[in-house]
Each structure stands twice: as C-alpha cells, then as structure tokens.
Design an enzyme around this catalytic site. Structure first.
Site, PDB file in Angstrom:
ATOM      1  N   THR A 163       0.876  -1.178   0.000  1.00 17.84           N
ATOM      2  CA  THR A 163       0.000   0.000   0.000  1.00 17.84           C
ATOM      3  C   THR A 163       0.908   1.221   0.000  1.00 17.84           C
ATOM      4  O   THR A 163       1.655   1.459   0.956  1.00 17.84           O
ATOM      5  CB  THR A 163      -0.907   0.026   1.235  1.00 17.84           C
ATOM      6  OG1 THR A 163      -1.665  -1.186   1.274  1.00 17.84           O
ATOM      7  CG2 THR A 163      -1.845   1.223   1.174  1.00 17.84           C
ATOM      8  N   LYS A 216      -7.126   1.669  -3.271  1.00 15.27           N
ATOM      9  CA  LYS A 216      -6.764   1.225  -1.919  1.00 15.27           C
ATOM     10  C   LYS A 216      -6.993   2.352  -0.902  1.00 15.27           C
ATOM     11  O   LYS A 216      -7.420   2.113   0.234  1.00 15.27           O
ATOM     12  CB  LYS A 216      -5.307   0.765  -1.907  1.00 15.27           C
ATOM     13  CG  LYS A 216      -4.777   0.344  -0.550  1.00 15.27           C
ATOM     14  CD  LYS A 216      -5.413  -0.929  -0.009  1.00 15.27           C
ATOM     15  CE  LYS A 216      -4.923  -1.218   1.399  1.00 15.27           C
ATOM     16  NZ  LYS A 216      -5.457  -2.445   1.963  1.00 15.27           N
ATOM     17  N   LYS A 271       0.323   5.323   8.089  1.00 19.34           N
ATOM     18  CA  LYS A 271       0.938   5.615   6.783  1.00 19.34           C
ATOM     19  C   LYS A 271      -0.149   5.802   5.726  1.00 19.34           C
ATOM     20  O   LYS A 271      -0.163   6.779   4.984  1.00 19.34           O
ATOM     21  CB  LYS A 271       1.886   4.461   6.431  1.00 19.34           C
ATOM     22  CG  LYS A 271       2.464   4.447   5.038  1.00 19.34           C
ATOM     23  CD  LYS A 271       1.998   3.293   4.152  1.00 19.34           C
ATOM     24  CE  LYS A 271       1.925   1.918   4.696  1.00 19.34           C
ATOM     25  NZ  LYS A 271       1.304   0.922   3.836  1.00 19.34           N
TER      26      LYS A 271
HETATM   27  P1  NAP Z   1       5.220  -6.395   7.401  1.00 14.08           P
HETATM   28  O1  NAP Z   1       4.884  -7.618   8.181  1.00 14.08           O
HETATM   29  O2  NAP Z   1       5.998  -5.296   8.057  1.00 14.08           O
HETATM   30  O3  NAP Z   1       5.966  -6.865   6.070  1.00 14.08           O
HETATM   31  C1  NAP Z   1       6.759  -6.040   5.276  1.00 14.08           C
HETATM   32  C2  NAP Z   1       8.031  -6.813   4.981  1.00 14.08           C
HETATM   33  O4  NAP Z   1       8.794  -6.081   4.008  1.00 14.08           O
HETATM   34  C3  NAP Z   1       8.901  -6.975   6.227  1.00 14.08           C
HETATM   35  O5  NAP Z   1       9.255  -8.336   6.375  1.00 14.08           O
HETATM   36  C4  NAP Z   1      10.095  -6.082   5.918  1.00 14.08           C
HETATM   37  O6  NAP Z   1      11.326  -6.546   6.420  1.00 14.08           O
HETATM   38  C5  NAP Z   1      10.128  -6.110   4.405  1.00 14.08           C
HETATM   39  N1  NAP Z   1      10.819  -4.927   3.887  1.00 14.08           N
HETATM   40  C6  NAP Z   1      10.598  -3.634   4.196  1.00 14.08           C
HETATM   41  N2  NAP Z   1      11.446  -2.853   3.521  1.00 14.08           N
HETATM   42  C7  NAP Z   1      12.203  -3.679   2.765  1.00 14.08           C
HETATM   43  C8  NAP Z   1      13.257  -3.468   1.877  1.00 14.08           C
HETATM   44  N3  NAP Z   1      13.703  -2.230   1.603  1.00 14.08           N
HETATM   45  N4  NAP Z   1      13.822  -4.542   1.299  1.00 14.08           N
HETATM   46  C9  NAP Z   1      13.388  -5.799   1.583  1.00 14.08           C
HETATM   47  N5  NAP Z   1      12.387  -6.059   2.433  1.00 14.08           N
HETATM   48  C10 NAP Z   1      11.812  -5.005   3.013  1.00 14.08           C
HETATM   49  O7  NAP Z   1       3.885  -5.733   6.831  1.00 14.08           O
HETATM   50  P2  NAP Z   1       2.593  -6.438   6.178  1.00 14.08           P
HETATM   51  O8  NAP Z   1       1.495  -6.441   7.180  1.00 14.08           O
HETATM   52  O9  NAP Z   1       2.983  -7.700   5.492  1.00 14.08           O
HETATM   53  O10 NAP Z   1       2.196  -5.330   5.104  1.00 14.08           O
HETATM   54  C11 NAP Z   1       2.917  -5.141   3.902  1.00 14.08           C
HETATM   55  C12 NAP Z   1       2.231  -4.037   3.082  1.00 14.08           C
HETATM   56  O11 NAP Z   1       0.890  -4.427   2.799  1.00 14.08           O
HETATM   57  C13 NAP Z   1       2.118  -2.693   3.825  1.00 14.08           C
HETATM   58  O12 NAP Z   1       2.256  -1.648   2.904  1.00 14.08           O
HETATM   59  C14 NAP Z   1       0.715  -2.736   4.411  1.00 14.08           C
HETATM   60  O13 NAP Z   1       0.202  -1.433   4.609  1.00 14.08           O
HETATM   61  C15 NAP Z   1      -0.022  -3.486   3.335  1.00 14.08           C
HETATM   62  N6  NAP Z   1      -1.203  -4.258   3.746  1.00 14.08           N
HETATM   63  C16 NAP Z   1      -1.222  -4.954   4.922  1.00 14.08           C
HETATM   64  C17 NAP Z   1      -2.352  -5.681   5.281  1.00 14.08           C
HETATM   65  C18 NAP Z   1      -2.434  -6.464   6.553  1.00 14.08           C
HETATM   66  O14 NAP Z   1      -3.564  -6.805   6.969  1.00 14.08           O
HETATM   67  N7  NAP Z   1      -1.333  -6.780   7.204  1.00 14.08           N
HETATM   68  C19 NAP Z   1      -3.472  -5.715   4.421  1.00 14.08           C
HETATM   69  C20 NAP Z   1      -3.403  -5.035   3.215  1.00 14.08           C
HETATM   70  C21 NAP Z   1      -2.268  -4.310   2.887  1.00 14.08           C
HETATM   71  P3  NAP Z   1      11.649  -6.669   8.007  1.00 14.08           P
HETATM   72  O15 NAP Z   1      11.260  -8.075   8.310  1.00 14.08           O
HETATM   73  O16 NAP Z   1      13.094  -6.388   8.102  1.00 14.08           O
HETATM   74  O17 NAP Z   1      10.799  -5.635   8.706  1.00 14.08           O
END
Ligand code: NAP
Length: 294
Positions: A101, A176, A244
């Site tokens: 997102t 979104k 965010k």
């Molecule tokens: P998350 O658990 O924080 O996953 C993001 C992953 O990306 C983490 O493992 C992080 O690494 C990795 N990352 C961040 N920067 C990076 C980089 N520069 N290079 C390589 N890896 C990197 O978050 P999430 O819940 O999966 O969400 C991911 C995205 O989807 C977000 O934008 C969120 O807003 C969106 N989203 C989430 C949901 C939900 O319900 N969770 C639903 C819809 C959309 P680290 O392990 O080192 O932190």
C-alpha cells in the site's frame, strides 16, 4: 518466461505478515520462486519449501520474469525499485508488480521509470487482511496498462479472489486509499459499539453472533470485533501501517480539495495510540482508547 519451464519465474520481495503467505501460494502452484527480505530470517520457511534465497533485490530481478514487491512504506518501495541494487536497474524485460500500500503519485513515477528501462509495471495493492492473504482470497486493485494486467492475472489469481483492473498507473493505489477511508470510519464504529455493549454488561460472543449477521456485519466487525472480544490485539495489520495509509489518503484528498472528517478523527486517535508506543499492535487495538479509564 524461461525456455525450460512453462511457469513464469517469480521474484518476491517483502516476506512479512502478508508477503509470507502470498509468496507461499505462488510456490505451491509450482512457480520457480526467488525471494528477498530485509531481515533474512523471514525467507527461511519459504526456502525450506524450495524457494531460492537472494541477498539483494538485484539478485531477485536477475532471475525473474515477474517481480512482486510487498514491503512496508513508500520509502521501502522506492529503495527496492529505484535503488542501485533495485529491480528496475537489474530486471530484464520483466513485469514488475508493487502490491505494497503506497502512494498513487509514486506508482505513476515507478511506471514511467520502469517503461524507460523496458519493463511493464503495475500497482496492485490488496485488501482482505492477514486472513485473506493466508486463504488466497485477497481483493486486488490494479493500476497500469491493460496488456500488463492480462499478463499478471494468472499470477494474481493465485493470491486473490476478486481482482479488478481499475485504470492506468496509480489507479490501484487510489482504490486502496478509498478502501482505507471506509475502514477508518468503520473501525471507529466497531470499537464504539463494542465499548457500549461491554459497558451495558452484554456478552461479547453473543453480541457478535447477533449483530454480526445483521446490517452492521462485515470484516471489521466480524473479524476484528472477534479479536477485540478475546482481548487479542496482536497485529494482523499494524497501526503504524494504517497511519501511513491515512497520511497518504488525507494528503491526496487535500490535493483534490476534499475534506474527510472521519479519516481526520481516525488519524488523531491512532496518533494517540502510536504516541503511547502501541504502533506495532493491530488496528483493532483502537478499542483500548474507548475503554481506557473505563
Ligand atoms: P510487514 O509484516 O511489516 O511486512 C513487510 C516486509 O517487508 C517486512 O518483512 C520487511 O522486512 C520487508 N521490507 C521492508 N522494507 C524492505 C526493503 N527495503 N527490502 C526488503 N524487504 C523489506 O507488513 P505487512 O502487514 O505484510 O504489510 C505489507 C504491506 O501491505 C504494507 O504496505 C501494508 O500497509 C499493506 N497491507 C497490509 C495488510 C495487513 O492486513 N497486514 C493488508 C493489506 C495491505 P523486516 O522483516 O526487516 O521488517
């Protein structure tokens, strides 16, 4: 696609709550999968099932026909796509799909930069939460050229159940933002209703069974409300990620001359939670503000 496999070689960057499950579905469907995550340990479970671990986004790009990113913030997307070790510089005539997102303006810029380097690009953020990712039932909202959408569809169908091409570059992210605005006011209503019910001495499980099947029912009440009822505030969706999203949506609305009182209040309340150090809890932890002192 490579010559030896009928399955596209897929690269997946960002293996957190969402990416871990989404990448798993691609692997289970038989796609060769190259993975990279900032914290390398998060690749281990997928590597154990046959994925190839990479040390940089560039390594992912060099061995993939389709490259998917599911990182945290727009700044992460910029780094992974546009950095010296990023996918645009190192991919070869690839299809690049950002499912993070992120901001509509950045999505447009990425599509332009990708085209200059000979790639196709899509913005394809998702909705459906951690549950939707695990069950491959995400809604996927896609922006970009129709030909890129057609190419991406068989891959997106492995992760989602409701996939819509919304328009040109940035249209997926705008969709979104609309989704997040609906959720912002809805989750406040869910917390209010549950706080009221608790104060009135009603049984939470019975309440959810009753009103969850009526006109108030929906993901926020039925899934997040159930987590609230059992005092489960662990993240499916981080508060800091929701902040965010609200920041992006409110800035875009401001550019359009649109006032959004619901989202403005939601941001104020979530800012309060983040200031208390609770930004890594799930969005349902908003309930704690409604019951604090009660
Ligand atoms: P998350 O658990 O924080 O996953 C993001 C992953 O990306 C983490 O493992 C992080 O690494 C990795 N990352 C961040 N920067 C990076 C980089 N520069 N290079 C390589 N890896 C990197 O978050 P999430 O819940 O999966 O969400 C991911 C995205 O989807 C977000 O934008 C969120 O807003 C969106 N989203 C989430 C949901 C939900 O319900 N969770 C639903 C819809 C959309 P680290 O392990 O080192 O932190």
């Amino acid at each position: 696609m490579n010559a030896t496999s009928s399955k596209a070689r897929i690269g997946f960057i960002g293996l957190g709550i969402m990416g871990q499950s989404m990448a798993g579905h691609l692997l289970a469907a038989g796609h060769p999968l190259a993975v990279y995550n900032r914290s390398a340990d998060k690749a281990a479970a997928l590597v154990a099932k046959g994925a190839t671990a990479c040390a940089t986004p560039a390594q992912v790009a060099q061995q993939s026909d389709v490259i998917i990113t599911m990182v945290g913030y727009p700044s992460d997307v910029e780094q992974v796509w546009l950095g010296a070790e990023g996918v645009i510089a190192h991919a070869r005539n690839a299809l690049l799909i950002d499912m993070t997102t992120s901001s509509p303006a950045l999505a447009k810029r990425l599509a332009e930069e990708a085209a200059k380097a000979g790639h196709q690009a899509l913005d394809a953020p998702v909705s459906g939460g951690d549950v939707g990712a695990r069950e491959a039932r995400l809604s996927i909202m896609v922006g970009g050229e129709a030909s890129a959408f057609e190419k991406a569809l068989p891959v997106l169908q492995l992760m989602g159940a409701n996939i819509v091409h919304m328009g040109g570059a940035g249209a997926g992210q705008h969709t979104k933002m609309s989704n997040q605005l609906v959720i912002a006011s809805t989750i406040m209503g869910v917390c209010e209703g549950l706080a009221y019910a608790r104060a009135a001495g009603l049984d939470s499980a019975a309440l959810l069974k009753c009103i969850g099947g009526g006109a108030a029912g929906g993901f926020q009440l039925n899934v997040m409300g159930a987590r609230i009822a059992r005092d489960d505030f662990a993240p499916g969706f981080f508060i800091e990620h929701f902040l965010k999203d609200l920041g992006i949506a409110l800035a875009e609305a401001d550019n359009m001359g649109l006032e959004l009182p619901g989202a403005t209040l939601a941001r104020k309340l979530y800012d309060e939670l983040a200031a208390k150090g609770l930004g890594r809890l799930g969005t349902q932890a908003l309930f704690q503000l409604y019951t604090a002192g009660g």
